[in-house]
Design a protein around this motif. Structure first.
Motif, short mmCIF file in Angstrom:
data_model
loop_
_atom_site.label_atom_id
_atom_site.label_comp_id
_atom_site.label_asym_id
_atom_site.label_seq_id
_atom_site.Cartn_x
_atom_site.Cartn_y
_atom_site.Cartn_z
N THR A 165 0.73 -1.13 0.10
CA THR A 165 -0.11 -0.17 -0.05
C THR A 165 0.78 1.24 0.04
N ASN A 166 2.18 1.09 0.09
CA ASN A 166 3.13 2.10 0.23
C ASN A 166 4.12 2.21 -0.84
N LEU A 167 4.05 3.07 -1.80
CA LEU A 167 5.05 3.15 -3.01
C LEU A 167 6.75 2.93 -2.41
N THR A 168 6.69 3.97 -1.36
CA THR A 168 8.28 3.94 -1.11
C THR A 168 8.40 2.55 -0.63
N GLN A 169 7.84 1.78 0.01
CA GLN A 169 8.05 0.70 0.61
C GLN A 169 8.19 -0.37 -0.86
N LEU A 170 7.30 -0.31 -1.70
CA LEU A 170 7.14 -1.15 -2.75
C LEU A 170 8.48 -1.20 -3.57
C1 NAG Z 1 5.99 4.53 3.66
O1 NAG Z 1 7.07 3.72 3.99
C2 NAG Z 1 8.22 4.41 4.33
C3 NAG Z 1 9.43 3.58 4.43
O2 NAG Z 1 8.94 2.37 4.98
C4 NAG Z 1 7.64 5.34 5.36
O3 NAG Z 1 9.04 6.16 5.57
C5 NAG Z 1 6.72 6.22 5.14
O4 NAG Z 1 6.17 6.96 6.11
C6 NAG Z 1 5.31 5.33 4.75
N1 NAG Z 1 4.23 6.29 4.11
C7 NAG Z 1 3.02 6.00 4.32
C8 NAG Z 1 2.02 6.98 3.78
O5 NAG Z 1 2.79 4.98 5.23
#
Ligand code: NAG
Ligand code: NAG
Ligand code: NAG
Ligand code: NAG
Length: 463
Positions: A165-170
């Protein structure tokens, strides 16, 4: 000199064109509309053929009752050759405006070893859920240190799905995706199919077993860098003139003589090696033998009736070869004649077509005035020993043969001809005993044509 350059035949040697093909595609510019799902085109399944120009020499010179069988066996061998040489290359089309980031080319892995795929990422607008899929044909994928079974599906399988659900994580997970080839091969490739919603991209993985370098430990001295090689047959008088002329300028350089004379005479001297062969074994067998004994980085080929002149300087050859290490063969000038040719080769399903163009060149060698990239040079050349050994001189060719070596080396040897590197040619009277061996008889010529018909998968050659 004309007599020396002798007419001869043969082709091929293809390399792997994966990278250039893809780059060309990227540079191509002209856009074609293609159905999105198919990102791979195969080049070779379509039949191709080439046309023989007027006055071409035709190779199909085998008895008609054997022809069908020969063509069948030839086709089978050619298929094997294509598989080995990987001329069957896919064209990959880059998707337009793709949110997918991936390595277009240059991803090289060692067989059966895990490697991180560099540069994978997704760039897209906000979604509730992001899901990407990667699939390969002959390997397995995984996410290194995968944190959570829920997000990664298909660890160590050929298809891997990542959801988040999180692009950064993907993207963090994508940056840790690894590829491992499961089949063992030293030189092959695989394709990775990468997709997100309707967007699909395909990119190659080159699977290569790294090879160990083979280097020559030579000090900066001509005697440790170059061996002079020659082949002699019934011409001791000329050979002695040659040896004397070499020793005048290069008193210590090693000289290797392959000798298939009918009644061998011993030729001795400091640092001269004479290898006696069975009588009349032939021109290329002799070259092979001589070159097989070379232990230096380079060898200088001379004919037994050449003569070193005051201006014959092996150092000039070496200087150019050392300055441009990609070069394999560097030809000079014999008696003021700088013969060189280019070869045009067109593949064909029923055999290829070859054309030899006298005086043709591809382009000048940058930084070296009077030097040009060509495909065939005179019998006076300096060559990189290991490169020439890989191509070899076909010992089937026992009379006239010269161009044949360069045809076999096409696409494998980088060849240059330079105008300032000269050697002399002894003037000599006709030798009754020698000439019958030099001149090709009609039946031998037929035998040779049939040989190249099969060996080089050729239809014709135009001189
Ligand atoms: C998404 O993941 C990143 C790193 O894991 C984190 O820093 C960020 O807060 C997350 N974003 C949301 C919207 O949860
Ligand atoms: C093969 O040939 C056909 C007919 O000439 C052509 O439509 C098709 O695009 C060709 N395929 C390839 C891969 O070149
Ligand atoms: C070339 O590739 C196509 C498509 O993968 C395959 O069907 C064909 O057999 C291949 N030919 C050779 C010679 O490898
Ligand atoms: C070659 O050099 C030698 C010694 O310098 C000289 O005697 C001879 O005449 C020269 N030969 C030619 C053909 O220039």
């Amino acid at each position: 000199m004309k007599k020396k350059i002798i007419i001869c035949l043969i082709p091929i040697a293809c390399f792997i064109y994966f990278l250039p093909e893809i780059n060309q595609q990227a540079r191509g510019g002209s856009l074609r509309v293609i159905p999105k799902p198919s990102m791979t085109l195969h080049l070779s399944p379509n039949s191709s053929s080439c046309d023989c120009e007027d006055e071409s020499v035709l190779y199909q010179n085998v008895p008609t009752d054997q022809l069908d069988d020969i063509i069948k066996r030839r086709k089978k061998e050619y298929k094997g050759y294509q598989l080995r040489m990987k001329t069957n290359v896919s064209i990959l089309l880059a998707p337009a405006n793709s949110p997918l980031q991936y390595p277009i080319s240059g991803f090289i892995v060692t067989p059966q070893q895990k490697s991180v795929i560099p540069g994978l990422a997704l760039h897209t607008q906000k979604r509730k859920l992001y899901k990407v899929t990667l699939r390969v044909d002959s390997g397995v994928l995984a996410v290194k240190d995968a944190p959570d079974e829920k997000e990664v599906n298909g660890q160590d399988e050929s298809e891997l799905t990542i959801t988040s659900t999180n692009l950064t994580q993907l993207n963090n997970l994508l940056s840790r995706v690894t590829y491992t080839s499961t089949i063992y091969h030293i030189r092959t490739s695989d394709l990775v199919h990468f997709s997100f919603e309707d967007n699909k991209a395909t990119f190659p993985v080159l699977i290569r077993r790294p090879s160990v370098p083979v280097l020559y430990n030579s000090v900066n001295d001509i005697n440790s860098l170059v061996t002079i090689t020659t082949k002699t047959f019934l011409r001791y008088k000329q050979l002695h003139v040659l040896l004397k002329s070499i020793r005048r300028v290069y008193p210590k350089i090693k000289i290797i003589i392959a000798d298939d004379s009918l009644k061998p005479e011993s030729v001795s001297g400091d640092n001269i090696e004479q290898y006696i062969m069975p009588p009349a074994q032939g021109w290329f067998a002799g070259r092979n033998l001589a070159v097989s004994q070379v232990t230096t980085k380079y060898f200088l080929w001379v004919d037994d009736d050449f003569e070193f002149l005051n201006e014959t300087r092996i150092e000039s050859f070496v200087e150019i070869m050392e300055a441009v290490p990609e070069l394999d063969v560097l030809g000079g000038v014999v008696s003021g004649e700088q013969f060189y040719y280019t070869l045009e080769y067109v593949e064909g399903d029923e055999g290829g077509c070859l054309k030899r163009i006298q005086g043709g060149y591809h382009s000048p060698l940058p930084g070296h005035d009077g030097c040009f990239f060509v495909d065939v040079v005179v019998n006076y050349f300096l060559a990189r020993t290991d490169a020439v050994r890989r191509v070899g001189f076909d010992p089937f060719l026992n009379r006239v043969a010269h161009t044949e070596f360069f045809i076999d080396g096409l696409g494998q040897l980088l060849v240059v001809s330079c105008k300032d590197l000269s050697i002399g040619h002894q003037t000599h009277e006709e030798q009754k005993e020698y000439d019958p061996y030099r001149n090709q008889r009609k039946d031998e010529e037929q035998r040779k044509l049939a040989h190249h018909f099969f060996k080089n998968y050729l239809k014709c050659i135009k001189y």
